[in-house]
Write a protein that holds these residues in place. Structure first.
Motif, PDB file in Angstrom:
ATOM      1  N   ASP A 211       7.183  -7.861 -54.876  1.00 39.21           N
ATOM      2  CA  ASP A 211       6.010  -6.993 -54.958  1.00 39.21           C
ATOM      3  C   ASP A 211       6.128  -5.829 -53.974  1.00 39.21           C
ATOM      4  O   ASP A 211       5.753  -4.692 -54.288  1.00 39.21           O
ATOM      5  CB  ASP A 211       4.734  -7.787 -54.665  1.00 39.21           C
ATOM      6  N   PHE A 212       6.644  -6.109 -52.777  1.00 37.81           N
ATOM      7  CA  PHE A 212       6.843  -5.034 -51.799  1.00 37.81           C
ATOM      8  C   PHE A 212       7.839  -4.011 -52.335  1.00 37.81           C
ATOM      9  O   PHE A 212       7.639  -2.794 -52.176  1.00 37.81           O
ATOM     10  CB  PHE A 212       7.324  -5.614 -50.479  1.00 37.81           C
ATOM     11  N   CYS A 213       8.897  -4.482 -52.987  1.00 39.99           N
ATOM     12  CA  CYS A 213       9.887  -3.562 -53.550  1.00 39.99           C
ATOM     13  C   CYS A 213       9.291  -2.730 -54.682  1.00 39.99           C
ATOM     14  O   CYS A 213       9.588  -1.535 -54.811  1.00 39.99           O
ATOM     15  CB  CYS A 213      11.099  -4.341 -54.041  1.00 39.99           C
ATOM     16  N   LEU A 214       8.456  -3.345 -55.507  1.00 39.59           N
ATOM     17  CA  LEU A 214       7.751  -2.591 -56.538  1.00 39.59           C
ATOM     18  C   LEU A 214       6.849  -1.526 -55.916  1.00 39.59           C
ATOM     19  O   LEU A 214       6.712  -0.420 -56.439  1.00 39.59           O
ATOM     20  CB  LEU A 214       6.913  -3.534 -57.403  1.00 39.59           C
TER      21      LEU A 214
ATOM     22  N   ALA B 289       4.707   0.058 -59.398  1.00 37.65           N
ATOM     23  CA  ALA B 289       3.445  -0.609 -59.699  1.00 37.65           C
ATOM     24  C   ALA B 289       2.388  -0.075 -58.750  1.00 37.65           C
ATOM     25  O   ALA B 289       2.698   0.374 -57.634  1.00 37.65           O
ATOM     26  CB  ALA B 289       3.574  -2.127 -59.567  1.00 37.65           C
ATOM     27  N   HIS B 290       1.147  -0.122 -59.174  1.00 37.19           N
ATOM     28  CA  HIS B 290       0.036   0.313 -58.324  1.00 37.19           C
ATOM     29  C   HIS B 290      -0.213  -0.747 -57.254  1.00 37.19           C
ATOM     30  O   HIS B 290      -0.134  -1.952 -57.538  1.00 37.19           O
ATOM     31  CB  HIS B 290      -1.224   0.502 -59.181  1.00 37.19           C
ATOM     32  N   PRO B 291      -0.516  -0.339 -56.018  1.00 37.60           N
ATOM     33  CA  PRO B 291      -0.745  -1.320 -54.949  1.00 37.60           C
ATOM     34  C   PRO B 291      -1.784  -2.387 -55.299  1.00 37.60           C
ATOM     35  O   PRO B 291      -1.639  -3.550 -54.890  1.00 37.60           O
ATOM     36  CB  PRO B 291      -1.208  -0.458 -53.771  1.00 37.60           C
ATOM     37  N   ASP B 292      -2.807  -2.010 -56.061  1.00 35.37           N
ATOM     38  CA  ASP B 292      -3.852  -2.977 -56.397  1.00 35.37           C
ATOM     39  C   ASP B 292      -3.366  -4.067 -57.349  1.00 35.37           C
ATOM     40  O   ASP B 292      -4.033  -5.092 -57.506  1.00 35.37           O
ATOM     41  CB  ASP B 292      -5.051  -2.262 -57.026  1.00 35.37           C
ATOM     42  N   ASP B 293      -2.221  -3.845 -57.988  1.00 34.12           N
ATOM     43  CA  ASP B 293      -1.688  -4.823 -58.931  1.00 34.12           C
ATOM     44  C   ASP B 293      -0.682  -5.762 -58.284  1.00 34.12           C
ATOM     45  O   ASP B 293      -0.048  -6.574 -58.970  1.00 34.12           O
ATOM     46  CB  ASP B 293      -1.014  -4.113 -60.112  1.00 34.12           C
ATOM     47  N   LEU B 294      -0.529  -5.649 -56.969  1.00 32.56           N
ATOM     48  CA  LEU B 294       0.495  -6.414 -56.260  1.00 32.56           C
ATOM     49  C   LEU B 294      -0.115  -7.310 -55.195  1.00 32.56           C
ATOM     50  O   LEU B 294      -1.192  -7.019 -54.673  1.00 32.56           O
ATOM     51  CB  LEU B 294       1.501  -5.450 -55.607  1.00 32.56           C
ATOM     52  N   ALA B 295       0.612  -8.366 -54.858  1.00 32.65           N
ATOM     53  CA  ALA B 295       0.119  -9.330 -53.867  1.00 32.65           C
ATOM     54  C   ALA B 295       0.648  -9.007 -52.471  1.00 32.65           C
ATOM     55  O   ALA B 295       1.035  -9.902 -51.725  1.00 32.65           O
ATOM     56  CB  ALA B 295       0.528 -10.744 -54.277  1.00 32.65           C
ATOM     57  N   VAL B 296       0.665  -7.724 -52.131  1.00 38.14           N
ATOM     58  CA  VAL B 296       1.074  -7.282 -50.804  1.00 38.14           C
ATOM     59  C   VAL B 296      -0.196  -7.020 -49.997  1.00 38.14           C
ATOM     60  O   VAL B 296      -1.085  -6.300 -50.443  1.00 38.14           O
ATOM     61  CB  VAL B 296       1.936  -6.014 -50.865  1.00 38.14           C
ATOM     62  N   VAL B 297      -0.270  -7.609 -48.812  1.00 39.99           N
ATOM     63  CA  VAL B 297      -1.481  -7.543 -47.989  1.00 39.99           C
ATOM     64  C   VAL B 297      -1.181  -6.809 -46.692  1.00 39.99           C
ATOM     65  O   VAL B 297      -0.173  -7.059 -46.034  1.00 39.99           O
ATOM     66  CB  VAL B 297      -2.008  -8.956 -47.674  1.00 39.99           C
ATOM     67  N   ALA B 298      -2.064  -5.882 -46.327  1.00 41.20           N
ATOM     68  CA  ALA B 298      -1.931  -5.142 -45.072  1.00 41.20           C
ATOM     69  C   ALA B 298      -3.050  -5.531 -44.125  1.00 41.20           C
ATOM     70  O   ALA B 298      -4.205  -5.664 -44.536  1.00 41.20           O
ATOM     71  CB  ALA B 298      -1.978  -3.645 -45.336  1.00 41.20           C
ATOM     72  N   GLU B 299      -2.697  -5.715 -42.863  1.00 38.87           N
ATOM     73  CA  GLU B 299      -3.677  -5.967 -41.808  1.00 38.87           C
ATOM     74  C   GLU B 299      -3.647  -4.782 -40.849  1.00 38.87           C
ATOM     75  O   GLU B 299      -2.624  -4.526 -40.219  1.00 38.87           O
ATOM     76  CB  GLU B 299      -3.338  -7.258 -41.062  1.00 38.87           C
TER      77      GLU B 299
END
Length: 264
Positions: free
Chosen positions: A218-221, A227-237
């Motif tokens: 997902d990070f690579c996408l 892919a749009h960030p909202d469609d991925l399971a990448v989380v930012a703190e």
């Protein structure tokens, strides 16, 4: 195994997998549209050929590459210049286009392996070590290969070769801010990604105040804007890390437009 040898091995494997996907296509299938507007399967492979040739020139003839760089710098429509390069190769018969891609990527691998230790290769951005150039080619081959697969309706299983894609995505954090006219954060982020093979890949200090976590694919996408960030399971703190996810790009050039939400 040296870093360059390892990356070139991954690049060859990634290229061979994409080669096997397109080599079996009937000629008419090369005209299949891909998610990049206006780009067919042939355009995607044509772009790889164009960029491989540019990288080969940079690695073997710095004066000639400098002239190409000056030509590109004088063109106010950089994206159009790249599109025209892809279109020129896409107009070739598929068998000829495939032959040229095979020759270009093989010649580039040999040229990068022959660069003297400690030397860097000029590029459209900062000069790069041969291993970094090979990693950039791995990133582009994976991303454009994904476009081809998506266009053809083929699902490609991710492999741990995407570590190189993730690495260049992390390394280009500051670049993403700069091309958006913003000042990069002073502090490094912690990035923790779950690899396809089950390992945990990490970058940055363990005690960093801001971090990014999630599946490596997902990070690579995200960093290749497939892919749009909202469609991925990448989380930012953290606010800076959240901003990064909205602008991240691992590729050179002006800010990319990305993909619409829900397109993947």
């Amino acid at each position: 195994m040296t870093e360059l040898t390892s990356v070139l091995s991954d690049l060859r494997a990634e290229s061979d997998e994409l080669d096997a996907l397109v080599a079996a296509l009937p000629d008419e299938a090369w005209a299949t549209p891909t998610p990049a507007p206006g780009w067919t399967v042939a355009h995607q492979i044509g772009h790889l050929v164009w960029t491989d040739h540019a990288a080969l020139l940079a690695a073997t003839d710095t004066d000639a590459f400098g002239a190409q760089l000056a030509e590109l710098a004088a063109d106010p429509d950089i994206a159009g210049h790249v599109d025209r390069g892809a279109a020129e190769y896409a107009a070739l018969p598929p068998a000829e286009l495939l032959r040229r891609w095979r020759e270009a990527r093989a010649a580039l691998a040999d040229a990068l392996a022959a660069v003297p230790a400690g030397d860097k290769v000029p590029w459209f951005g900062p000069p790069m070590a041969p291993a970094s150039m090979a990693t950039a080619r791995l990133m582009e081959t994976w991303a454009h290969g994904l476009d081809v697969a998506d266009g053809l309706g083929v699902v490609r299983e991710p492999t741990d070769r995407i570590r190189g894609v993730a690495h260049i995505g992390v390394r280009t954090r500051d670049f993403a801010y700069v091309v958006h006219g913003e000042t990069p954060p002073a502090e490094p982020f912690r990035v923790e990604l779950d690899a396809p093979g089950g390992a945990r890949w990490v970058w940055g200090p363990e005690d960093a105040a801001q971090r990014v976590t999630g599946p490596a694919v997902d990070f690579c996408l995200l960093v290749t804007q497939r892919a749009h960030p909202d469609d991925l399971a990448v989380v930012a703190e953290g606010p800076d890390a959240q901003r990064w996810l909205s602008i991240a790009q691992a590729f050179a050039g002006p800010p990319g437009t990305g993909r619409e939400k829900g397109s993947r």
